[in-house]
Motif scaffolding. Structure first.
Motif, PDB file in Angstrom:
ATOM      1  N   TRP A   6     -15.700  90.711  38.731  1.00 51.11           N
ATOM      2  CA  TRP A   6     -16.775  91.615  39.154  1.00 51.11           C
ATOM      3  C   TRP A   6     -17.051  91.452  40.641  1.00 51.11           C
ATOM      4  O   TRP A   6     -17.180  92.428  41.380  1.00 51.11           O
ATOM      5  N   ALA A   7     -17.160  90.205  41.092  1.00 51.72           N
ATOM      6  CA  ALA A   7     -17.474  89.940  42.497  1.00 51.72           C
ATOM      7  C   ALA A   7     -16.394  90.498  43.415  1.00 51.72           C
ATOM      8  O   ALA A   7     -16.703  91.122  44.435  1.00 51.72           O
ATOM      9  N   LYS A   8     -15.152  90.305  43.057  1.00 51.60           N
ATOM     10  CA  LYS A   8     -14.050  90.802  43.884  1.00 51.60           C
ATOM     11  C   LYS A   8     -14.090  92.323  43.971  1.00 51.60           C
ATOM     12  O   LYS A   8     -14.009  92.896  45.063  1.00 51.60           O
ATOM     13  N   THR A   9     -14.254  92.977  42.835  1.00 48.20           N
ATOM     14  CA  THR A   9     -14.292  94.437  42.795  1.00 48.20           C
ATOM     15  C   THR A   9     -15.473  94.991  43.586  1.00 48.20           C
ATOM     16  O   THR A   9     -15.305  95.897  44.417  1.00 48.20           O
ATOM     17  N   LEU A  10     -16.654  94.454  43.334  1.00 52.08           N
ATOM     18  CA  LEU A  10     -17.849  94.961  44.013  1.00 52.08           C
ATOM     19  C   LEU A  10     -17.846  94.646  45.504  1.00 52.08           C
ATOM     20  O   LEU A  10     -18.250  95.472  46.317  1.00 52.08           O
ATOM     21  N   THR A  11     -17.378  93.452  45.867  1.00 47.07           N
ATOM     22  CA  THR A  11     -17.352  93.080  47.281  1.00 47.07           C
ATOM     23  C   THR A  11     -16.366  93.944  48.057  1.00 47.07           C
ATOM     24  O   THR A  11     -16.642  94.334  49.189  1.00 47.07           O
ATOM     25  N   GLN A  12     -15.229  94.259  47.455  1.00 51.09           N
ATOM     26  CA  GLN A  12     -14.272  95.139  48.119  1.00 51.09           C
ATOM     27  C   GLN A  12     -14.883  96.512  48.384  1.00 51.09           C
ATOM     28  O   GLN A  12     -14.622  97.127  49.413  1.00 51.09           O
ATOM     29  N   GLN A  13     -15.681  96.979  47.459  1.00 48.77           N
ATOM     30  CA  GLN A  13     -16.263  98.313  47.592  1.00 48.77           C
ATOM     31  C   GLN A  13     -17.530  98.328  48.450  1.00 48.77           C
ATOM     32  O   GLN A  13     -17.725  99.257  49.225  1.00 48.77           O
ATOM     33  N   TYR A  14     -18.393  97.312  48.315  1.00 42.48           N
ATOM     34  CA  TYR A  14     -19.708  97.357  48.950  1.00 42.48           C
ATOM     35  C   TYR A  14     -19.959  96.286  50.005  1.00 42.48           C
ATOM     36  O   TYR A  14     -20.955  96.354  50.717  1.00 42.48           O
ATOM     37  N   GLY A  15     -19.145  95.269  50.069  1.00 33.64           N
ATOM     38  CA  GLY A  15     -19.402  94.165  50.984  1.00 33.64           C
ATOM     39  C   GLY A  15     -20.318  93.135  50.350  1.00 33.64           C
ATOM     40  O   GLY A  15     -20.496  93.131  49.124  1.00 33.64           O
TER      41      GLY A  15
END
Length: 91
Positions: A6-15
């Protein structure tokens, strides 16, 4: 997904931060009003904060990821419980 995914996916999209409508959507709110009421009452599942000089609210992407992963784990556990109950009823 686990918290790391989740963290990887969300961080890639939103920072590193989720903010505004994206934050509200990921926390399951469909309106600004319902989010604001929940925040005022202290009912949000993740720490939410304001940043001076920026329009908010904000939350760390990592915290939202951990919360989403915990929901996934609870849903999986509940599904397993239901399946076990259904098996017992079938016997």
């Amino acid at each position: 997904m686990n918290a790391e995914q989740w963290a990887k996916t969300l961080t890639q999209q939103y920072g590193p931060f989720l903010k505004g409508k994206d934050l509200m959507t990921h926390l399951g709110f469909t309106s600004v009003g319902s989010f604001a009421r929940a925040r005022k009452k202290g009912l949000l599942e993740v720490p939410v904060f304001d940043l001076e000089g920026r329009r908010g609210p904000f939350a760390f992407t990592e915290h939202v990821a951990q919360w989403l992963a915990s929901l996934s784990e609870k849903a999986a556990a509940k599904g397993a419980e239901v399946s076990a109950e259904e098996r017992e009823e079938a016997l």
